[in-house]
Design an enzyme around this catalytic site. Structure first.
Site, PDB file in Angstrom:
ATOM      1  N   GLU A 186      67.928  24.815  29.626  1.00 31.61           N
ATOM      2  CA  GLU A 186      66.280  24.472  29.101  1.00 31.61           C
ATOM      3  C   GLU A 186      65.604  25.122  30.010  1.00 31.61           C
ATOM      4  O   GLU A 186      64.467  24.422  30.240  1.00 31.61           O
ATOM      5  CB  GLU A 186      66.279  22.701  28.997  1.00 31.61           C
ATOM      6  CG  GLU A 186      67.083  22.193  27.944  1.00 31.61           C
ATOM      7  CD  GLU A 186      66.318  20.868  27.535  1.00 31.61           C
ATOM      8  OE1 GLU A 186      65.658  20.201  28.460  1.00 31.61           O
ATOM      9  OE2 GLU A 186      66.961  20.128  26.333  1.00 31.61           O
ATOM     10  N   GLU A 390      73.278  19.236  23.218  1.00 27.74           N
ATOM     11  CA  GLU A 390      72.538  18.081  23.238  1.00 27.74           C
ATOM     12  C   GLU A 390      71.948  17.595  22.192  1.00 27.74           C
ATOM     13  O   GLU A 390      71.302  18.330  21.553  1.00 27.74           O
ATOM     14  CB  GLU A 390      71.675  18.318  24.605  1.00 27.74           C
ATOM     15  CG  GLU A 390      71.968  18.505  25.851  1.00 27.74           C
ATOM     16  CD  GLU A 390      70.737  18.218  26.612  1.00 27.74           C
ATOM     17  OE1 GLU A 390      69.508  17.961  26.307  1.00 27.74           O
ATOM     18  OE2 GLU A 390      70.722  19.212  27.809  1.00 27.74           O
TER      19      GLU A 390
HETATM   20  C1  BGP Z   1      67.240  17.413  28.125  1.00 29.74           C
HETATM   21  C2  BGP Z   1      67.795  17.503  29.304  1.00 29.74           C
HETATM   22  C3  BGP Z   1      68.986  16.481  29.622  1.00 29.74           C
HETATM   23  C4  BGP Z   1      68.761  15.145  28.940  1.00 29.74           C
HETATM   24  C5  BGP Z   1      67.906  15.112  27.798  1.00 29.74           C
HETATM   25  C6  BGP Z   1      67.432  13.892  27.179  1.00 29.74           C
HETATM   26  O1  BGP Z   1      65.902  17.819  28.615  1.00 29.74           O
HETATM   27  O2  BGP Z   1      68.559  18.787  29.367  1.00 29.74           O
HETATM   28  O3  BGP Z   1      69.118  16.442  31.060  1.00 29.74           O
HETATM   29  O4  BGP Z   1      68.283  14.266  29.815  1.00 29.74           O
HETATM   30  O5  BGP Z   1      66.910  16.042  27.912  1.00 29.74           O
HETATM   31  O6  BGP Z   1      66.109  13.490  27.861  1.00 29.74           O
HETATM   32  P1  BGP Z   1      65.758  12.116  28.693  1.00 29.74           P
HETATM   33  O7  BGP Z   1      66.826  12.024  29.603  1.00 29.74           O
HETATM   34  O8  BGP Z   1      64.598  12.212  29.281  1.00 29.74           O
HETATM   35  O9  BGP Z   1      65.928  11.110  27.483  1.00 29.74           O
END
Ligand code: BGP
Length: 494
Positions: A186, A390
């Site tokens: 990201e 993701e």
């Molecule tokens: C993205 C990241 C992950 C993951 C996801 C969910 O930005 O690549 O690391 O955490 O977000 O976000 P959060 O954990 O804040 O719900």
């Protein structure tokens, strides 16, 4: 037509990140990475303080805060148990990251840390033993802190050399164990979280009380350095092992940015947001060009790139083999409101056509068709294989008196998104796989909490740092195993 079009070699699995699960933050030689000084990447107060004597930033943790990522869910010591739970769902792939600071603790050493290399060798061997294809992120917000405090991070060209030493080391060591590599997790979020997600720090700050402020020059200098590093990763990876498949990894919820009205200002604003939140990295990574809309921004902010012709040719010649991305939800652009961002994507005016969102306190809107839209937009723009690395939903869950968690919301979220992936495959999108984010509860990236649980597997650990770390299956665990084992066809049975 209601039937499965998932290819027979489709990658089914889950994704985590070293800094959100391993813990062991200073074990076996590892030194702090930039996430170790934060409680979530959305933090406004990283644990940094300016040292007047040395004239440098240094780590200064807040004794009042609980840095859950320091212990994570103890994946570093429990990974065999956790991978067995993943294999229990039939996973044929698993994504995690290598914490750069385990391999080169300060980032600028001549020699790597053997204990760190050995840990990941054992981890990847265990994945393969259990029939899982490793999908490995080279940098998931885990830049060694020393590279920021000493050099300023990615704003400094020296980072390209440190990065080259790191990737040559891991590409050589894990040849035969790893095929799929993702470069910078990201990295398009860097502009909103330059210190943590991009790894930039102003080491000549105008205000030594504000460690998160960076200059426009450093912002775009790091962009150019990262484009070179990404292309170099593809070049070196292919030279060292022709079987390596090297992908970029971009937060892509913002690709599904809908104009709030048919007002041309909203339509233009939606396109512009897709560009500044995603395509400004996707275009160089996938097409080998620095787009005109980026150069217009450079003129407007007075930035002059120092990329050489040779570097521009490298960027052009070494584009990625596939495009991996995160998708959580869609968003809207309206000229009447200012968009904000979080780890799930953009926030703005609520879309009145979406009928539900995740429960309090996060209330992420649910838009499965936005994933089909995103897959099609990316296919039309880049004509590359796509990997969903993701997608998932974080919920505040507590086991009932029998220790059970009935997570129907998660099952329906995943089912509805997979049905749209199936549609996209019929649309002609080449989708390599679906790796669910957080198949086991881990520390939230955005908020640094355990309370925001994504897992099919519950972990007894809480925001205050208490808990036994015990693992237990949620109701969705067996359902997802059936999806994987049927290669998605059970989604279409009555
Ligand atoms: C993205 C990241 C992950 C993951 C996801 C969910 O930005 O690549 O690391 O955490 O977000 O976000 P959060 O954990 O804040 O719900």
């Amino acid at each position: 037509m209601n039937k499965s079009f998932f290819p027979k070699d489709f990658l089914w699995g889950g994704a985590v990140a070293a800094n959100q699960c391993e813990g062991a933050w200073l074990e076996d030689g590892k030194q702090p990475n930039v996430t170790d000084i934060c409680v979530g990447i959305s933090t406004k107060e990283p644990g940094l303080a300016w040292n007047e004597e040395t004239g440098k930033w240094e780590m200064k943790l807040d004794p009042e805060k609980v840095y859950l990522s320091h212990e994570g869910i103890d994946f570093y010591h429990r990974y065999k148990e956790d991978l067995a739970l993943m294999a229990g769902m039939g996973f044929n792939s698993f994504r995690t990251s290598i914490a750069w600071g385990r391999i080169f603790p300060n980032g600028d050493e001549e020699e790597p840390n053997e204990a760190g290399l050995k840990f990941y060798e054992d981890l990847f061997k265990e994945m393969r033993r259990l029939g899982m294809e490793p999908v490995i992120t080279l940098s998931h917000y885990e830049t060694p802190l020393h590279l920021l405090t000493e050099y300023g991070g990615w704003a400094n060209r020296k980072m390209i050399g440190f990065w080259e030493k790191y990737i040559r080391t891991v590409f050589a060591r894990y040849s035969g164990l790893v095929k799929y590599w993702l470069t910078f997790n990201e990295i398009n979020n860097m502009f909103r979280r330059p210190v943590i997600s991009g790894g930039i720090l102003d080491i000549h700050p105008a205000d030594t009380t504000k460690p998160l402020v960076i200059t426009e020059h450093d912002r775009w200098q790091s962009y150019c350095n990262l484009l070179v590093a990404n292309a170099m990763t593809v070049k070196i990876g292919h030279e060292m092992n022709p079987d390596y498949q090297i992908g970029c990894m971009l937060s892509s919820s913002a690709v599904a940015t809908y104009p709030f009205t048919c007002d041309p200002d909203d339509v233009w604003g939606a396109l512009n947001l897709q560009r500044i939140a995603n395509f400004y990295y996707g275009d160089p990574f996938c097409l080998g060009i620095i787009p005109g809309y980026v150069k217009r921004t450079w003129r407007e902010v007075g930035y002059e790139s120092d990329l050489t012709d040779e570097e521009l040719q490298l960027i052009k010649d070494y584009t990625v083999d596939f495009f991996s991305f995160s998708y959580y939800r869609s968003g809207t652009f309206s000229k009447e409101v200012k968009n904000a961002f979080d780890t799930g994507g953009i926030t703005g005016k609520e879309n009145p056509y979406l009928d539900h969102c995740s429960p309090e306190p996060w209330k992420w809107p649910v838009d499965p068709k936005g994933l089909r839209y995103t897959l099609n937009v990316l296919t039309d723009r880049y004509h590359l294989p796509l990997m969903i690395v993701e997608n998932g939903i974080g919920l505040d869950e507590t086991p009932d008196e029998n220790g059970k968690i009935f997570d129907d919301f998660r099952r329906e979220y995943v089912r509805d998104h997979l049905i749209q992936v199936n549609e996209a495959i019929q649309d002609g999108c080449e989708v390599l796989g679906y790796l669910y984010w957080g198949p086991i509860d881990i520390v939230s990236a955005g908020t640094g909490e355990m309370k925001k649980r994504y897992g099919f597997v519950y972990v007894d650990r809480h925001n205050d740092g208490t808990g036994t770390m015990a693992r237990s299956k949620k109701e969705s665990y067996d359902w997802f195993r059936e999806v994987v084992e049927s290669n998605g066809s059970c989604l279409f049975e009555d």
